[in-house]
Enzyme design. Structure first.
Site, PDB file in Angstrom:
ATOM      1  N   ASN A 210       0.846  -1.401   0.010  1.00 13.38           N
ATOM      2  CA  ASN A 210      -0.176  -0.215  -0.187  1.00 13.38           C
ATOM      3  C   ASN A 210       0.809   1.311   0.114  1.00 13.38           C
ATOM      4  O   ASN A 210       0.694   1.926   1.156  1.00 13.38           O
ATOM      5  CB  ASN A 210      -0.817   0.360   0.949  1.00 13.38           C
ATOM      6  CG  ASN A 210      -0.668  -0.212   2.622  1.00 13.38           C
ATOM      7  OD1 ASN A 210       0.519  -0.454   2.606  1.00 13.38           O
ATOM      8  ND2 ASN A 210      -1.234   0.480   3.576  1.00 13.38           N
TER       9      ASN A 210
ATOM     10  N   HIS B 277      -4.509  -8.549   6.918  1.00 17.26           N
ATOM     11  CA  HIS B 277      -4.849  -7.564   8.009  1.00 17.26           C
ATOM     12  C   HIS B 277      -6.030  -7.921   8.364  1.00 17.26           C
ATOM     13  O   HIS B 277      -7.284  -6.921   7.757  1.00 17.26           O
ATOM     14  CB  HIS B 277      -5.369  -6.168   7.163  1.00 17.26           C
ATOM     15  CG  HIS B 277      -5.226  -4.943   8.185  1.00 17.26           C
ATOM     16  ND1 HIS B 277      -5.013  -3.875   8.718  1.00 17.26           N
ATOM     17  CD2 HIS B 277      -6.350  -4.585   8.812  1.00 17.26           C
ATOM     18  CE1 HIS B 277      -4.977  -3.318   9.196  1.00 17.26           C
ATOM     19  NE2 HIS B 277      -6.145  -3.450   9.266  1.00 17.26           N
TER      20      HIS B 277
ATOM     21  N   ASP C  44       5.139  -3.811  11.915  1.00 18.30           N
ATOM     22  CA  ASP C  44       3.721  -3.304  10.857  1.00 18.30           C
ATOM     23  C   ASP C  44       4.139  -1.885  11.033  1.00 18.30           C
ATOM     24  O   ASP C  44       3.873  -0.757  11.264  1.00 18.30           O
ATOM     25  CB  ASP C  44       2.515  -3.044  11.986  1.00 18.30           C
ATOM     26  CG  ASP C  44       1.832  -2.349  10.645  1.00 18.30           C
ATOM     27  OD1 ASP C  44       1.860  -2.265   9.525  1.00 18.30           O
ATOM     28  OD2 ASP C  44       0.963  -1.980  11.902  1.00 18.30           O
TER      29      ASP C  44
END
Length: 383
Positions: A84, A154, A250
Site C-alpha cells: 500500500n 489485515h 508493522d
C-alpha cells in the site's frame, strides 16, 4: 570470512561460523576475521515479515534507504514490504518498479507482497499477497485465495473502514477470519482470541510490540489499525509471546506534519521496526522468555512462514547475523525519518552491537554501512 564467539545453535555455545553470502561451515575453532566484544552473543538476524518501507511517491514519509538502515540498527536482516504505497503494488509493472527500487537502495535483504490484483503475478519473485479489509469485497480476491503463495490478512472487515474509530471493534477483527480460505497468515493480532481462533483454523499468526505495550490510543502517535485494545486485552495478549508463530513490527512511518493533524484526520501507523528484536531479547535476558523462544519469534518463525532459508545459523542458510550485548539503554529511532514513536524512552537491556547481511557488515557499533541487500524470493544467481 569467519566470526567466533557465543553462538545460538539451539543453545548458546562457543564456536565459529565461516561464510560468504551463505553460511558454509560451523565448527568449534577458527581464526576470526571480525573481533567481537567478549560479552556479545551471535544470533540469527531478525526477519520482519510486515513493514511499510514507503519510498516511491511516499519518500517524504520514509525512503527505502532510511527504513532499511533503521532495520539493521534494530538487528533485522530481512524485511518484507507491504504493497500500500504510491503507486499501489498490484500489477506486473508496479511489482517490477518496486523491486528495482529495493535492489538499488535496500541495505538489508528484502521481499515484497503484491496487493490483490486481477493479474496473475504468481510467477514473479514475490513473497505472496496482502489482503486488506476492502479487498474482501472484491471479486478478484477469489483468485488470490486460490494462489499457492502466502496470503497475509489485515484482520478487519470492510465495515471497519467506515468513518469513526468506534467502527474498529474487536468482533470485526474476529469476523474477518471466517471470510478467507487457503494459505493465510494473520498479521498484527490485537487480542488473544484472534490468535487462538486463527490457529484452530490452520492459520499462522504474528503480533506487534505496540499492541502489547502502548497504553491505549491516546493521540495520533498511538493511532494504529487494528487499534490498540484496552488494558484487559493487552494483558491477555502477553500469552501470545508463547503462542504466536512470529513477531513483526508493522513499521508504518508518517511525516511529522501528518501526525500533527487532528486525531480523526491523522494517518494510523507506528514506526518502531528497530524496537522489536531488542525488546524480545530484553525479555530473554530478564528470564521472561527462553532465548530459544526469542530466536523462534524474531527469526526462525517468520522464515518458516515465508519459506526462506534464513533465521538459523546453519550451513546453506543466509549469512545474516545479529550481534547482541546485554546493556541498558532507552529506545529511540536512529535512521528513520519518523523521529517520534509512542515507545520512545522504553528501557531495554539488549543492545544490537552489529548486524551482518549476506556476509557483509551492515551495522556495527553505532554506524550503518551501505551494503546491498537481495530479494530473498528470487533464486536467480544465488548459490
Amino acid at each position: 570470512m569467519w566470526i567466533k564467539g557465543k553462538l545460538f545453535l539451539g543453545e548458546i555455545v562457543e564456536g565459529c561460523v565461516g561464510f560468504d553470502r551463505r553460511i558454509r561451515e560451523v565448527r568449534k575453532e577458527c581464526k576470526p576475521d571480525l573481533k567481537l566484544p567478549e560479552d556479545s552473543i551471535i544470533v540469527p538476524a531478525g526477519v520482519d515479515m510486515h513493514v511499510h518501507l514507503r519510498g516511491l511517491q511516499l519518500s517524504y514519509k520514509e525512503t527505502v534507504t532510511s527504513a532499511t538502515s533503521e532495520a539493521v540498527y534494530g538487528g533485522i536482516g530481512v524485511v518484507v514490504d507491504m504493497p500500500n504505497t504510491l503507486p499501489v503494488i498490484n500489477s506486473e509493472e508496479t511489482i517490477k518498479l518496486r523491486l528495482a527500487e529495493l535492489a538499488n537502495h535496500s541495505r538489508c535483504d528484502y521481499g515484497i507482497y503484491s496487493g490483490v490484483t486481477k493479474e496473475n503475478v504468481d510467477n514473479l519473485p514475490i513473497a505472496g499477497y496482502k489482503v486488506f479489509p476492502e479487498d474482501l469485497e472484491k471479486e478478484e480476491v477469489q483468485r488470490v485465495f486460490s494462489s499457492p503463495k502466502l496470503k497475509v490478512l489485515h484482520p478487519e472487515i470492510p465495515m471497519s473502514l467506515r468513518p469513526g474509530r468506534g467502527n474498529r471493534r474487536l468482533w470485526q477483527e474476529l469476523a474477518s477470519l471466517f471470510l478467507i480460505r487457503g494459505k493465510f497468515h494473520i498479521t498484527h493480532v490485537s487480542n488473544l482470541d484472534t490468535l487462538r481462533i486463527a490457529r484452530t483454523l490452520g492459520y499462522t499468526t504474528d503480533l506487534t510490540m505496540h499492541h502489547l505495550l502502548v497504553d491505549g490510543e491516546r493521540d495520533c502517535l498511538s493511532k494504529v489499525n487494528p487499534p490498540i485494545r484496552d488494558v484487559t486485552e493487552r494483558r491477555r495478549l502477553f500469552s501470545a509471546l508463547f503462542e504466536a508463530d512470529a513477531v513483526a513490527s508493522d513499521h508504518a512511518p508518517h511525516s511529522s506534519w501528518e501526525k500533527g493533524l487532528p486525531h480523526e484526520l491523522c494517518p494510523p501507523g507506528i514506526p518502531a521496526m528497530s524496537f522489536t528484536l531488542p525488546f524480545i531479547y530484553t525479555l530473554a535476558f530478564r528470564g521472561v522468555l527462553p532465548i530459544s523462544r526469542a530466536v523462534e519469534l524474531t527469526a526462525m518463525g517468520p522464515s518458516r512462514i515465508l519459506g526462506i532459508k534464513a533465521g538459523e545459523i546453519r550451513e546453506g542458510y543466509l549469512a545474516n547475523f545479529t550481534i547482541l550485548r546485554k546493556e541498558r539503554w532507552r529506545y529511540s529511532t536512529m535512521y528513520s525519518k519518523a523521529i517520534h514513536t509512542p515507545l520512545d524512552g522504553f528501557a531495554l537491556d539488549a543492545t544490537v552491537h552489529g548486524t551482518v547481511v549476506e556476509g557483509k557488515v551492515a551495522y556495527l557499533d553505532g554506524h550503518s554501512y551501505p551494503v546491498r541487500g537481495s530479494n530473498v524470493f528470487d533464486d536467480t544467481g544465488r548459490s
